[in-house]
Design a protein around this motif. Sequence first.
Motif, PDB file in Angstrom:
ATOM      1  N   ALA A  92     149.239  64.432  66.235  1.00 39.03           N
ATOM      2  CA  ALA A  92     150.371  64.114  67.107  1.00 39.03           C
ATOM      3  C   ALA A  92     151.512  65.116  66.969  1.00 39.03           C
ATOM      4  O   ALA A  92     152.582  64.905  67.539  1.00 39.03           O
ATOM      5  CB  ALA A  92     150.885  62.705  66.801  1.00 39.03           C
ATOM      6  N   GLU A 138     147.263  70.522  71.898  1.00 37.64           N
ATOM      7  CA  GLU A 138     148.041  69.275  71.957  1.00 37.64           C
ATOM      8  C   GLU A 138     148.228  68.646  70.581  1.00 37.64           C
ATOM      9  O   GLU A 138     149.155  67.857  70.381  1.00 37.64           O
ATOM     10  CB  GLU A 138     147.362  68.296  72.897  1.00 37.64           C
ATOM     11  CG  GLU A 138     147.376  68.718  74.353  1.00 37.64           C
ATOM     12  CD  GLU A 138     146.788  67.660  75.266  1.00 37.64           C
ATOM     13  OE1 GLU A 138     146.371  66.599  74.750  1.00 37.64           O
ATOM     14  OE2 GLU A 138     146.717  67.902  76.480  1.00 37.64           O
ATOM     15  N   CYS A 139     147.370  68.980  69.633  1.00 36.61           N
ATOM     16  CA  CYS A 139     147.491  68.407  68.293  1.00 36.61           C
ATOM     17  C   CYS A 139     148.775  68.845  67.591  1.00 36.61           C
ATOM     18  O   CYS A 139     149.213  68.188  66.646  1.00 36.61           O
ATOM     19  CB  CYS A 139     146.296  68.828  67.433  1.00 36.61           C
ATOM     20  SG  CYS A 139     144.740  68.048  67.873  1.00 36.61           S
ATOM     21  N   GLY A 171     151.755  69.281  69.088  1.00 34.68           N
ATOM     22  CA  GLY A 171     152.913  68.608  69.623  1.00 34.68           C
ATOM     23  C   GLY A 171     153.736  69.344  70.644  1.00 34.68           C
ATOM     24  O   GLY A 171     154.237  68.770  71.579  1.00 34.68           O
ATOM     25  N   HIS A 202     152.409  56.458  66.708  1.00 37.90           N
ATOM     26  CA  HIS A 202     152.328  57.021  68.067  1.00 37.90           C
ATOM     27  C   HIS A 202     151.087  56.519  68.792  1.00 37.90           C
ATOM     28  O   HIS A 202     151.112  56.280  70.007  1.00 37.90           O
ATOM     29  CB  HIS A 202     152.312  58.549  67.968  1.00 37.90           C
ATOM     30  CG  HIS A 202     152.082  59.256  69.260  1.00 37.90           C
ATOM     31  ND1 HIS A 202     153.073  59.435  70.203  1.00 37.90           N
ATOM     32  CD2 HIS A 202     150.952  59.829  69.784  1.00 37.90           C
ATOM     33  CE1 HIS A 202     152.573  60.100  71.237  1.00 37.90           C
ATOM     34  NE2 HIS A 202     151.306  60.338  71.012  1.00 37.90           N
ATOM     35  N   TYR A 203     149.989  56.348  68.054  1.00 41.10           N
ATOM     36  CA  TYR A 203     148.741  55.881  68.649  1.00 41.10           C
ATOM     37  C   TYR A 203     148.537  54.372  68.491  1.00 41.10           C
ATOM     38  O   TYR A 203     147.856  53.749  69.326  1.00 41.10           O
ATOM     39  CB  TYR A 203     147.555  56.616  68.020  1.00 41.10           C
ATOM     40  CG  TYR A 203     147.521  58.087  68.352  1.00 41.10           C
ATOM     41  CD1 TYR A 203     147.092  58.528  69.608  1.00 41.10           C
ATOM     42  CD2 TYR A 203     147.923  59.038  67.424  1.00 41.10           C
ATOM     43  CE1 TYR A 203     147.063  59.882  69.916  1.00 41.10           C
ATOM     44  CE2 TYR A 203     147.891  60.396  67.730  1.00 41.10           C
ATOM     45  CZ  TYR A 203     147.466  60.802  68.982  1.00 41.10           C
ATOM     46  OH  TYR A 203     147.443  62.140  69.296  1.00 41.10           O
ATOM     47  N   GLN A 240     144.888  59.188  65.603  1.00 38.17           N
ATOM     48  CA  GLN A 240     144.381  58.142  66.496  1.00 38.17           C
ATOM     49  C   GLN A 240     143.241  57.368  65.850  1.00 38.17           C
ATOM     50  O   GLN A 240     143.121  56.147  66.028  1.00 38.17           O
ATOM     51  CB  GLN A 240     143.919  58.759  67.814  1.00 38.17           C
ATOM     52  CG  GLN A 240     143.552  57.725  68.872  1.00 38.17           C
ATOM     53  CD  GLN A 240     143.195  58.359  70.195  1.00 38.17           C
ATOM     54  OE1 GLN A 240     142.414  59.312  70.242  1.00 38.17           O
ATOM     55  NE2 GLN A 240     143.769  57.843  71.264  1.00 38.17           N
ATOM     56  N   THR A 292     150.806  71.058  61.127  1.00 39.58           N
ATOM     57  CA  THR A 292     151.685  71.349  62.262  1.00 39.58           C
ATOM     58  C   THR A 292     152.745  72.405  61.935  1.00 39.58           C
ATOM     59  O   THR A 292     152.957  73.335  62.730  1.00 39.58           O
ATOM     60  CB  THR A 292     152.338  70.061  62.784  1.00 39.58           C
ATOM     61  OG1 THR A 292     151.325  69.254  63.407  1.00 39.58           O
ATOM     62  CG2 THR A 292     153.419  70.355  63.806  1.00 39.58           C
ATOM     63  N   HIS A 340     142.147  62.500  62.254  1.00 38.96           N
ATOM     64  CA  HIS A 340     143.049  62.394  63.397  1.00 38.96           C
ATOM     65  C   HIS A 340     143.832  61.091  63.321  1.00 38.96           C
ATOM     66  O   HIS A 340     143.286  60.031  62.996  1.00 38.96           O
ATOM     67  CB  HIS A 340     142.244  62.451  64.693  1.00 38.96           C
ATOM     68  CG  HIS A 340     143.053  62.776  65.900  1.00 38.96           C
ATOM     69  ND1 HIS A 340     143.921  61.868  66.479  1.00 38.96           N
ATOM     70  CD2 HIS A 340     143.144  63.919  66.644  1.00 38.96           C
ATOM     71  CE1 HIS A 340     144.499  62.430  67.528  1.00 38.96           C
ATOM     72  NE2 HIS A 340     144.062  63.670  67.652  1.00 38.96           N
ATOM     73  N   GLN A 368     153.256  59.513  63.186  1.00 37.77           N
ATOM     74  CA  GLN A 368     152.114  60.004  63.949  1.00 37.77           C
ATOM     75  C   GLN A 368     151.047  58.931  64.137  1.00 37.77           C
ATOM     76  O   GLN A 368     150.420  58.851  65.215  1.00 37.77           O
ATOM     77  CB  GLN A 368     151.520  61.248  63.288  1.00 37.77           C
ATOM     78  CG  GLN A 368     151.151  61.088  61.827  1.00 37.77           C
ATOM     79  CD  GLN A 368     150.743  62.413  61.216  1.00 37.77           C
ATOM     80  OE1 GLN A 368     150.282  63.329  61.904  1.00 37.77           O
ATOM     81  NE2 GLN A 368     150.905  62.556  59.924  1.00 37.77           N
TER      82      GLN A 368
END
Length: 280
Positions: free
Chosen positions: A140, A273-274, A276, A14-15, A174, A147, A172, A11
């Motif tokens: 993510a 969106e968090c 996925g 991903h960013y 990101q 999640t 987060h 995750q």
Amino acid sequence: MTVLLFGGSSQIGHYLLPLLAARDEPVVALSREARASVPGVTWLNGHLPDGVPAIEDVSAIFSMGPLQRFVSWLNQAALLHAPRVIAFSSMSAESKRASEVPAERDLSQLLRDSEAALAEACARHGSAWTVLRPTLVYGAGLDKSLTPIAHRAMRLRVFPLPAGQGMRQPVHAQDLARAALAALDNPVAAGRILAIGGGERLTAGEMFARVRASLPVDTLPLPLPAWLLRMARRGVGKLRGPLSRLEADLIADNTEMTRLLGIQPRPFRPDAECWGRRLG
């Protein structure tokens, strides 16, 4: 020179990958699965600790996977240019140090031992290093904490809401990617273990309530009162650790991280969106 990435499919990766790809140096990311390379990023097949292909002229290394495996590879790797090392650990190194569950105390000790071993390995390579210890990570849809709860609630249309008063500080992914890049660019972060949490502290109960509010489907709230959680904690062994932590503060002091890296993590305001993917 090349930037080497372990955990590029995580995750945080991903960013982080797009941020690195936008810079001048080529990026090589390692994966167990075949992945198509994209502009600025070359994917190679391999695995830690003993399945890493030879990569020359490495200027920096990011590790976002299991710290112990990364350190095992680092101890045996041939690194000619003393690359800068940025590695992720976990605030569990501190928050689970005094857990009533032996396995959690063992994990805490393993993380701290791995952090110390990383510093020793980097000293042998002549490499500057920084370790980041995040709190609970989200953003993510790849985490194994919030999640799965969100997905299960969307599937069952029921959202359990435990009455936990322990403080939480979700961060987060990101923001963690931005912090990792800032650590690379700031020599003052070298030789530091930096705690990093989100920009807001809230109770565990409120955290779960906000996750429920962020879901793209309606769910039935199922309050779980404190007395019920105490009974489950005593009667169900595998729930002992998670339920005991509902009343514990799992937070980080961002003061030093912000001073050195200039990163201000966002407050906990999750959206669909968090998580996925949307389950109908």
